[in-house]
Design a protein around this motif. Structure first.
Motif, mmCIF file in Angstrom:
data_model
loop_
_atom_site.group_PDB
_atom_site.id
_atom_site.type_symbol
_atom_site.label_atom_id
_atom_site.label_comp_id
_atom_site.label_asym_id
_atom_site.label_seq_id
_atom_site.Cartn_x
_atom_site.Cartn_y
_atom_site.Cartn_z
ATOM 1 N N HIS A 35 -0.866 5.348 -3.145
ATOM 2 C CA HIS A 35 0.049 4.699 -2.072
ATOM 3 C C HIS A 35 0.932 3.541 -2.385
ATOM 4 O O HIS A 35 0.997 2.568 -2.007
ATOM 5 C CB HIS A 35 -0.844 4.143 -0.937
ATOM 6 C CG HIS A 35 -1.551 5.169 -0.107
ATOM 7 N ND1 HIS A 35 -0.827 5.877 0.732
ATOM 8 C CD2 HIS A 35 -2.877 5.447 -0.251
ATOM 9 C CE1 HIS A 35 -1.898 6.826 1.479
ATOM 10 N NE2 HIS A 35 -2.864 6.590 0.837
ATOM 11 N N TYR B 98 -0.622 0.245 2.820
ATOM 12 C CA TYR B 98 -1.621 -0.674 2.248
ATOM 13 C C TYR B 98 -0.925 -1.460 1.029
ATOM 14 O O TYR B 98 -1.501 -1.358 0.067
ATOM 15 C CB TYR B 98 -2.802 0.405 1.757
ATOM 16 C CG TYR B 98 -3.543 1.172 2.871
ATOM 17 C CD1 TYR B 98 -4.067 0.761 3.953
ATOM 18 C CD2 TYR B 98 -2.937 2.682 2.791
ATOM 19 C CE1 TYR B 98 -4.610 1.728 4.811
ATOM 20 C CE2 TYR B 98 -3.562 3.539 3.604
ATOM 21 C CZ TYR B 98 -4.262 3.016 4.655
ATOM 22 O OH TYR B 98 -4.849 3.936 5.774
ATOM 23 N N GLU B 99 -0.171 -2.044 1.571
ATOM 24 C CA GLU B 99 0.603 -2.956 0.613
ATOM 25 C C GLU B 99 -0.200 -4.268 0.214
ATOM 26 O O GLU B 99 -1.096 -4.912 0.773
ATOM 27 C CB GLU B 99 1.822 -3.708 1.358
ATOM 28 C CG GLU B 99 2.801 -2.406 1.554
ATOM 29 C CD GLU B 99 3.946 -3.088 2.274
ATOM 30 O OE1 GLU B 99 4.007 -4.405 2.643
ATOM 31 O OE2 GLU B 99 5.081 -2.237 2.623
ATOM 32 N N TYR B 100 -0.159 -4.469 -1.345
ATOM 33 C CA TYR B 100 -0.828 -5.694 -1.861
ATOM 34 C C TYR B 100 -0.075 -6.950 -1.210
ATOM 35 O O TYR B 100 1.150 -7.031 -1.258
ATOM 36 C CB TYR B 100 -0.580 -5.629 -3.502
ATOM 37 C CG TYR B 100 -0.989 -6.720 -4.059
ATOM 38 C CD1 TYR B 100 -2.397 -6.987 -4.515
ATOM 39 C CD2 TYR B 100 0.143 -7.654 -4.535
ATOM 40 C CE1 TYR B 100 -2.495 -8.307 -5.066
ATOM 41 C CE2 TYR B 100 -0.492 -8.813 -4.927
ATOM 42 C CZ TYR B 100 -1.725 -9.115 -5.290
ATOM 43 O OH TYR B 100 -2.020 -10.478 -5.888
ATOM 44 N N ILE C 57 -0.001 1.245 -4.649
ATOM 45 C CA ILE C 57 -0.673 0.204 -4.835
ATOM 46 C C ILE C 57 -0.970 0.249 -6.619
ATOM 47 O O ILE C 57 -1.838 1.057 -7.054
ATOM 48 C CB ILE C 57 -1.819 0.058 -4.012
ATOM 49 C CG1 ILE C 57 -1.447 -0.126 -2.464
ATOM 50 C CG2 ILE C 57 -2.686 -1.439 -4.331
ATOM 51 C CD1 ILE C 57 -2.465 -0.038 -1.685
ATOM 52 N N GLU D 232 -1.401 1.908 6.523
ATOM 53 C CA GLU D 232 -0.371 2.439 5.569
ATOM 54 C C GLU D 232 0.894 1.647 5.418
ATOM 55 O O GLU D 232 1.384 1.382 6.666
ATOM 56 C CB GLU D 232 -0.187 3.990 5.762
ATOM 57 C CG GLU D 232 -1.446 4.768 5.494
ATOM 58 C CD GLU D 232 -1.316 6.296 5.691
ATOM 59 O OE1 GLU D 232 -0.969 6.959 4.387
ATOM 60 O OE2 GLU D 232 -1.433 6.774 6.436
ATOM 61 N N PHE E 168 -5.092 -6.748 0.996
ATOM 62 C CA PHE E 168 -3.950 -5.462 1.188
ATOM 63 C C PHE E 168 -3.738 -5.843 2.702
ATOM 64 O O PHE E 168 -4.362 -6.041 3.610
ATOM 65 C CB PHE E 168 -4.456 -4.310 0.931
ATOM 66 C CG PHE E 168 -4.869 -4.069 -0.535
ATOM 67 C CD1 PHE E 168 -4.000 -3.703 -1.281
ATOM 68 C CD2 PHE E 168 -6.093 -4.180 -0.790
ATOM 69 C CE1 PHE E 168 -4.261 -3.702 -2.691
ATOM 70 C CE2 PHE E 168 -6.469 -3.981 -2.084
ATOM 71 C CZ PHE E 168 -5.528 -3.606 -3.060
ATOM 72 N N THR E 169 -2.523 -5.225 3.183
ATOM 73 C CA THR E 169 -2.205 -4.676 4.795
ATOM 74 C C THR E 169 -3.339 -3.776 4.857
ATOM 75 O O THR E 169 -3.738 -2.749 4.140
ATOM 76 C CB THR E 169 -0.694 -4.297 4.952
ATOM 77 O OG1 THR E 169 -0.701 -3.137 4.050
ATOM 78 C CG2 THR E 169 0.079 -5.603 4.390
#
Length: 188
Positions: free
Chosen positions: A33, A71-73, A35, A69, A65-66
């Motif tokens: 993803h 799933y951002e750092y 990440i 999706e 993370f968020t």
């Protein structure tokens, strides 16, 4: 549903498509993803609002993370950074202001400001031995002692604040934490 896969060093994400039937929605690991995540020993996950807090016991850090999706750092609250340095963390809880951390071989609970990682307060163990588990709810920390009979209830006097001065005043008030000691009945 978030599932820790310790063998693969990743977090698997599942969704329920029918009653008690789940499919994989993906995973968070070293290179998924988009990440750049490296986990040594994932120990706990806490979701609060739109953020996922991942406790890595091996690296002694909390990675944020968020919770959706991709799933951002967002941040890392880590040992050795300007923020708070955690010692042998084993569990986390999160609310609107703080991350609550059971640490140092279950001997204390620390409150960390969740944006900066700054240590706010340390609650020493009042149990005879170590802390078995804890939970946070409605401005109270419930601490179950290892004997599973003693329950300590700590009242955290706080409120959501808007200005820097209100936050500073809040932090001063939290230093006056009070607790109640209850002994739970034994089974007959």
């Amino acid at each position: 549903i978030y599932v820790i896969d310790k063998n693969s060093g990743r977090i698997n994400i599942l969704y329920e498509y029918d009653r008690n039937k789940y499919l994989s929605k993906g995973s968070i690991s070293m290179s998924t993803h988009g990440i750049a995540a490296y986990f040594e020993d994932i120990y706990d996950i806490e979701i609060y609002e739109d953020k996922m807090y991942v406790l890595d016991k091996g690296l002694q850090q909390i990675v944020v993370f968020t919770s959706e999706e991709p799933y951002e750092y967002l941040n890392v609250l880590a040992s050795g950074r300007a923020g708070y340095s955690s010692k042998r963390p084993t569990k986390i809880e999160v609310d609107e202001l703080f991350v609550y951390i059971l640490e140092d071989s279950k001997q204390k609970i620390s409150l960390m400001e969740k944006e900066t990682g700054e240590k706010i307060l340390e609650i020493k163990n009042e149990c005879e031995n170590e802390i078995y588990d804890f939970a946070y709810d409605n401005d109270k920390i419930y601490v179950l002692c290892e004997n599973k009979k003693d329950l300590m209830i700590y009242e955290i006097d706080k409120r959501v604040t808007k200005t820097k001065q209100q936050v500073e005043n809040l932090l001063k008030r939290i230093n006056a934490v009070s607790y109640t000691h209850l002994t739970l009945p034994t089974k007959r």
